[in-house]
Design a protein around this motif. Structure first.
Motif, PDB file in Angstrom:
ATOM      1  N   LYS A   1      32.641 -47.295-136.784  1.00  0.00           N
ATOM      2  CA  LYS A   1      33.368 -46.625-135.705  1.00  0.00           C
ATOM      3  C   LYS A   1      33.577 -45.182-136.089  1.00  0.00           C
ATOM      4  O   LYS A   1      34.351 -44.868-136.978  1.00  0.00           O
ATOM      5  CB  LYS A   1      34.714 -47.323-135.471  1.00  0.00           C
ATOM      6  CG  LYS A   1      34.554 -48.744-135.006  1.00  0.00           C
ATOM      7  CD  LYS A   1      35.842 -49.327-134.501  1.00  0.00           C
ATOM      8  CE  LYS A   1      35.580 -50.734-133.970  1.00  0.00           C
ATOM      9  NZ  LYS A   1      36.815 -51.377-133.485  1.00  0.00           N
TER      10      LYS A   1
ATOM     11  N   MET B   1      34.372 -41.650-134.417  1.00  0.00           N
ATOM     12  CA  MET B   1      34.769 -40.820-133.290  1.00  0.00           C
ATOM     13  C   MET B   1      34.052 -39.472-133.321  1.00  0.00           C
ATOM     14  O   MET B   1      33.862 -38.849-132.270  1.00  0.00           O
ATOM     15  CB  MET B   1      36.283 -40.634-133.366  1.00  0.00           C
ATOM     16  CG  MET B   1      37.037 -40.507-132.089  1.00  0.00           C
ATOM     17  SD  MET B   1      36.617 -41.603-130.720  1.00  0.00           S
ATOM     18  CE  MET B   1      37.373 -40.701-129.363  1.00  0.00           C
TER      19      MET B   1
ATOM     20  N   VAL C   1      31.154 -39.226-131.039  1.00  0.00           N
ATOM     21  CA  VAL C   1      31.527 -39.034-129.627  1.00  0.00           C
ATOM     22  C   VAL C   1      31.797 -37.546-129.386  1.00  0.00           C
ATOM     23  O   VAL C   1      31.371 -36.983-128.366  1.00  0.00           O
ATOM     24  CB  VAL C   1      32.758 -39.889-129.250  1.00  0.00           C
ATOM     25  CG1 VAL C   1      33.079 -39.757-127.769  1.00  0.00           C
ATOM     26  CG2 VAL C   1      32.544 -41.362-129.625  1.00  0.00           C
TER      27      VAL C   1
ATOM     28  N   SER D   1      41.778 -43.170-127.341  1.00  0.00           N
ATOM     29  CA  SER D   1      40.613 -42.348-127.661  1.00  0.00           C
ATOM     30  C   SER D   1      39.465 -42.593-126.681  1.00  0.00           C
ATOM     31  O   SER D   1      38.644 -41.699-126.450  1.00  0.00           O
ATOM     32  CB  SER D   1      40.151 -42.615-129.089  1.00  0.00           C
ATOM     33  OG  SER D   1      39.859 -43.983-129.272  1.00  0.00           O
ATOM     34  N   ILE D   2      39.428 -43.767-126.091  1.00  0.00           N
ATOM     35  CA  ILE D   2      38.348 -44.049-125.134  1.00  0.00           C
ATOM     36  C   ILE D   2      38.417 -43.080-123.946  1.00  0.00           C
ATOM     37  O   ILE D   2      37.397 -42.788-123.307  1.00  0.00           O
ATOM     38  CB  ILE D   2      38.372 -45.522-124.653  1.00  0.00           C
ATOM     39  CG1 ILE D   2      37.032 -45.882-123.988  1.00  0.00           C
ATOM     40  CG2 ILE D   2      39.544 -45.801-123.731  1.00  0.00           C
ATOM     41  CD1 ILE D   2      36.911 -47.321-123.565  1.00  0.00           C
TER      42      ILE D   2
ATOM     43  N   TYR E   1      38.712 -39.948-124.024  1.00  0.00           N
ATOM     44  CA  TYR E   1      37.848 -38.803-124.290  1.00  0.00           C
ATOM     45  C   TYR E   1      36.383 -39.154-124.101  1.00  0.00           C
ATOM     46  O   TYR E   1      35.593 -38.334-123.622  1.00  0.00           O
ATOM     47  CB  TYR E   1      38.102 -38.261-125.695  1.00  0.00           C
ATOM     48  CG  TYR E   1      39.444 -37.580-125.812  1.00  0.00           C
ATOM     49  CD1 TYR E   1      39.678 -36.376-125.178  1.00  0.00           C
ATOM     50  CD2 TYR E   1      40.486 -38.165-126.521  1.00  0.00           C
ATOM     51  CE1 TYR E   1      40.911 -35.744-125.255  1.00  0.00           C
ATOM     52  CE2 TYR E   1      41.730 -37.546-126.614  1.00  0.00           C
ATOM     53  CZ  TYR E   1      41.937 -36.340-125.970  1.00  0.00           C
ATOM     54  OH  TYR E   1      43.154 -35.730-126.048  1.00  0.00           O
TER      55      TYR E   1
ATOM     56  N   MET F   1      29.426 -45.171-128.797  1.00  0.00           N
ATOM     57  CA  MET F   1      30.682 -45.345-128.046  1.00  0.00           C
ATOM     58  C   MET F   1      31.033 -46.815-128.234  1.00  0.00           C
ATOM     59  O   MET F   1      30.631 -47.674-127.462  1.00  0.00           O
ATOM     60  CB  MET F   1      30.498 -44.966-126.582  1.00  0.00           C
ATOM     61  CG  MET F   1      30.315 -43.462-126.400  1.00  0.00           C
ATOM     62  SD  MET F   1      30.166 -42.944-124.681  1.00  0.00           S
ATOM     63  CE  MET F   1      28.389 -43.106-124.420  1.00  0.00           C
TER      64      MET F   1
ATOM     65  N   TRP G   1      33.454 -48.935-128.156  1.00  0.00           N
ATOM     66  CA  TRP G   1      34.376 -49.849-127.453  1.00  0.00           C
ATOM     67  C   TRP G   1      33.588 -50.923-126.706  1.00  0.00           C
ATOM     68  O   TRP G   1      32.425 -50.713-126.339  1.00  0.00           O
ATOM     69  CB  TRP G   1      35.244 -49.056-126.474  1.00  0.00           C
ATOM     70  CG  TRP G   1      36.035 -47.993-127.133  1.00  0.00           C
ATOM     71  CD1 TRP G   1      37.293 -48.105-127.662  1.00  0.00           C
ATOM     72  CD2 TRP G   1      35.623 -46.640-127.382  1.00  0.00           C
ATOM     73  NE1 TRP G   1      37.676 -46.913-128.225  1.00  0.00           N
ATOM     74  CE2 TRP G   1      36.674 -45.999-128.059  1.00  0.00           C
ATOM     75  CE3 TRP G   1      34.465 -45.916-127.105  1.00  0.00           C
ATOM     76  CZ2 TRP G   1      36.616 -44.666-128.458  1.00  0.00           C
ATOM     77  CZ3 TRP G   1      34.392 -44.592-127.502  1.00  0.00           C
ATOM     78  CH2 TRP G   1      35.456 -43.979-128.167  1.00  0.00           C
TER      79      TRP G   1
END
Lengths: 182, 182
Positions: A93, A95, A98, B2-3, B5, B31, B33
């Motif tokens: 994971k 971030m 992203v 955070s999702i 964003y 991504m 999630w």
DNA sequence: GGTGTCATGTAAACAGTTACATGATTTT
DNA sequence: AAAATCATGTAACTGTTTACATGACACC
């Protein structure tokens, strides 16, 4: 809850209090849970309910009473069955990926700065994890094989960060080499 | 969350319905999630409340009505500020390491089997992720730089699994080479 | 006298997953 | 005829984090 297996594992090594377990998990990188009270004490109640552990209260003068948890035979069987079960895949994971996905909206300077920050953070992590490997107190070492297994776990963590470093350095090269191109 | 964003990022590329966003996130590896309804639709309500997106209802004959979400100027600013903000470190959550930590209780055969299973799973992942890189539909490509950025994101994921493969092969070598030793 | 460690636990909030519900159309 | 896709949404549950609460001792 998967943390239950982590706790069973720790107790298979030695009997501990909830407080001890909390510290072990908090200090560990690969046992990735935060190790807050709520998680640990709730887990221990569950393990007690399922007869996977027993607890013994130890009163102390001039210190709060302890509850020392010990794994049962049933707990040892449950742990072994889990160890033998299908391994699950690692979860990456990140971030930062992203962030990078939409960073074409940045100027070259802004993007370079972002990449440099990430590179720096990763470098710091590598140093920290290498120090941890040397200093960590909780490191089972009952057989040569167990010692090697734990050593390889540290290798995994460090190599993950080192791989990330190699990648971010490639990113920098690739983006700089084509700056303003086409 | 955070999702939010991640969703703002997707909407900065193009206007989409919740259903579209759900599929994009579910199909994406980075991504990370799950992209279930609850997450997406709740997020979109939050983004609407904060005026970061607007929604327009589009009625369709012989199909359910759509709500098309569009990012606002406020949303674009919020997104850019986040992209420029301190990157966070990657999270490596690997339950297999916890399994390995207590696997000295296994016989050599059992341990070898466990390691082989993990190696196989990782190999499969590498193949799958390489296929995804070729087949993925959602791959912004408005500038050369954006194309390269997305390409480098795929590199990151694949190299993470490849690094894991190198590691597990090392583990096998280290444990076999010392089998029965000391 | 304030901070940190030892030691237990609870409350509230937030995040995330699974499953349910609807209903039409399209594909197998 | 059954299953999948399009498209929205909710309910219930599980998991995780942050913060609160207590109380004694040790260290600075």
């Amino acid at each position: 809850m998967s943390i239950n297996y982590a706790i069973l594992g720790i107790l298979s090594y030695k009997s501990y209090t909830g407080y001890d377990i909390k510290k072990i998990i908090q200090d560990s990188t690969f046992m990735y849970w935060s190790g807050n009270n709520n998680q640990i004490y709730k887990s221990l109640i569950e393990l007690l309910d399922e007869d996977l552990v027993t607890s013994e209260i130890q009163h102390q003068e001039s210190s709060p009473s302890k509850k020392i948890y010990t794994i049962t035979d049933k707990g040892l069987i449950k742990l072994k069955n889990w160890i033998l079960s299908e391994p699950s895949l690692p979860e990456f994971k990140n971030m930062f990926l992203v962030q990078m996905a939409w960073s074409d909206s940045l100027s070259s300077e802004e993007l370079n700065e972002l990449l440099a920050k990430y590179e720096n953070d990763i470098k710091t992590q590598i140093i920290m994890q290498k120090e941890k490997r040397v200093r960590d107190a909780f490191k089972p070492n009952r057989t040569t094989r167990e010692f090697r297994l734990w050593d390889l776990i540290y290798d995994n963590i460090i190599s993950s960060y080192e791989n990330e470093l190699i990648w971010i350095q490639k990113v920098k090269r690739m983006l700089i080499s084509t700056e303003g191109g086409e």
